[in-house]
Scaffold this motif. Sequence first.
Motif, PDB file in Angstrom:
ATOM      1  N   LEU A 254       0.831  -1.203   0.000  1.00  9.00           N
ATOM      2  CA  LEU A 254       0.000   0.000   0.000  1.00  9.00           C
ATOM      3  C   LEU A 254       0.867   1.255   0.000  1.00  9.00           C
ATOM      4  O   LEU A 254       0.630   2.197  -0.771  1.00  9.00           O
ATOM      5  CB  LEU A 254      -0.903  -0.011   1.238  1.00  9.00           C
ATOM      6  CG  LEU A 254      -1.974   1.073   1.332  1.00  9.00           C
ATOM      7  CD1 LEU A 254      -3.161   0.727   0.444  1.00  9.00           C
ATOM      8  CD2 LEU A 254      -2.432   1.221   2.789  1.00  9.00           C
TER       9      LEU A 254
ATOM     10  N   GLU B 104      -0.403   4.963  -1.848  1.00  9.66           N
ATOM     11  CA  GLU B 104      -1.797   5.102  -1.435  1.00  9.66           C
ATOM     12  C   GLU B 104      -1.984   6.014  -0.224  1.00  9.66           C
ATOM     13  O   GLU B 104      -3.063   6.581  -0.046  1.00  9.66           O
ATOM     14  CB  GLU B 104      -2.390   3.722  -1.138  1.00  9.66           C
ATOM     15  CG  GLU B 104      -2.543   2.828  -2.351  1.00  9.66           C
ATOM     16  CD  GLU B 104      -3.603   3.348  -3.308  1.00  9.66           C
ATOM     17  OE1 GLU B 104      -4.666   3.775  -2.850  1.00  9.66           O
ATOM     18  OE2 GLU B 104      -3.343   3.324  -4.531  1.00  9.66           O
TER      19      GLU B 104
ATOM     20  N   LYS C 231      -6.102   0.203   6.545  1.00  9.15           N
ATOM     21  CA  LYS C 231      -5.852   1.466   5.856  1.00  9.15           C
ATOM     22  C   LYS C 231      -6.764   2.521   6.471  1.00  9.15           C
ATOM     23  O   LYS C 231      -7.945   2.273   6.710  1.00  9.15           O
ATOM     24  CB  LYS C 231      -6.151   1.327   4.357  1.00  9.15           C
ATOM     25  CG  LYS C 231      -5.939   2.624   3.568  1.00  9.15           C
ATOM     26  CD  LYS C 231      -6.331   2.427   2.099  1.00  9.15           C
ATOM     27  CE  LYS C 231      -6.142   3.723   1.323  1.00  9.15           C
ATOM     28  NZ  LYS C 231      -6.561   3.579  -0.093  1.00  9.15           N
TER      29      LYS C 231
ATOM     30  N   ASN D   7      -8.358   6.486   6.427  1.00 10.78           N
ATOM     31  CA  ASN D   7      -8.658   7.708   5.687  1.00 10.78           C
ATOM     32  C   ASN D   7      -9.549   8.566   6.580  1.00 10.78           C
ATOM     33  O   ASN D   7     -10.753   8.323   6.676  1.00 10.78           O
ATOM     34  CB  ASN D   7      -9.352   7.389   4.366  1.00 10.78           C
ATOM     35  CG  ASN D   7      -9.598   8.628   3.524  1.00 10.78           C
ATOM     36  OD1 ASN D   7      -9.100   9.710   3.846  1.00 10.78           O
ATOM     37  ND2 ASN D   7     -10.377   8.488   2.463  1.00 10.78           N
TER      38      ASN D   7
END
Length: 340
Positions: A147, A152, A285, A287
């Motif tokens: 990633l 990313e 991940k 965000n």
Amino acid sequence: MIATKPENKKSKELALGFVGVGWIGRNRMEAILRDTGSKAFAIVDPELENAAEAKKLAPKSCHLDSLQTMLEEEQLDGVVIATPSAMHAEQSIEALRAGKAVFCQKPLGRTANEVREVVEASWQANQLLGVDLSYRYTKAFKAVYDLIKAGEIGEVYAVDLIFHNAYGPDKDWFYDIKKSGGGCVMDLGIHLVDLALWTLDFPEIKDVRSRLYHQGKKLTSFEEQVEDFASVNMVSARDTNIHLECSWHISAGRDAVIEAKFYGTKGGAAFKNINGSFYDFTAEKYNGTQTETLVAPPDDWSGRAGVVWAKELLEGKKHDPEAGEEFIRTAEIIDRIYGR
């Protein structure tokens, strides 16, 4: 150091020697024998109980009295070392100089000088050298690594590394600085330092500041005691901040806390253990306030680093200059953490 092209793939199975077949040694042995074209040619361990358990995995193997005796066998392709840390460098060098490939438990050496000597022996003999930096080979960390490499989460500017072990080692030599080379940083922190440096392409580290403790008191001398708690701050030449915290015998509220979190200009990513497990990991991940799970258990990863090494050896791979430099650079950072 000059890179060499791999030789043609061997037609025969690998003949490997296993030096040190306690729990970890047998775990690596079982994975290598199960997943590669290898046989256990010989076993060396002074503990007869360990040797007897290893023989159950490889009944046709022979139990020898020493590494020196093992290395006299011409058919031997490589040696897997899982002995106490004080023996790692010397045994690795001895095997490499005898023309055998080596896969060694971490740490490869107690100091950067010892690691340099092993890497030099690998180069001189042009033999493959592997180190059991096992978390690199988990599916969860590989997802985080990929990633980040794909951009990313943007440019990474901060890394948080944690490894708290509520128990600590059960062997006395871990607590002897001359035999171990260090305490919880050498035992646990080295894994996370390696993960961070590897992911960031082994950047130059311009500043290392550490506070090391033994039973709640700051260590000022390392001649008699090793640290059981460490807080380390590192800054790369690109001003990436890397913070490491690790410990033995801490009241962590669970068996273990293991995390490597990366924060970038576009988001974040994390490698984390689940419910205090030493074996189950997830990749996430981030965000903003959103969390996406990338990888979840199960993953039978514990012997995977040795399997990769054995497969590369079977393919004829020899000394790897890039890997050797990585081993040295990680060891140099560990030395700086200890003020050496």
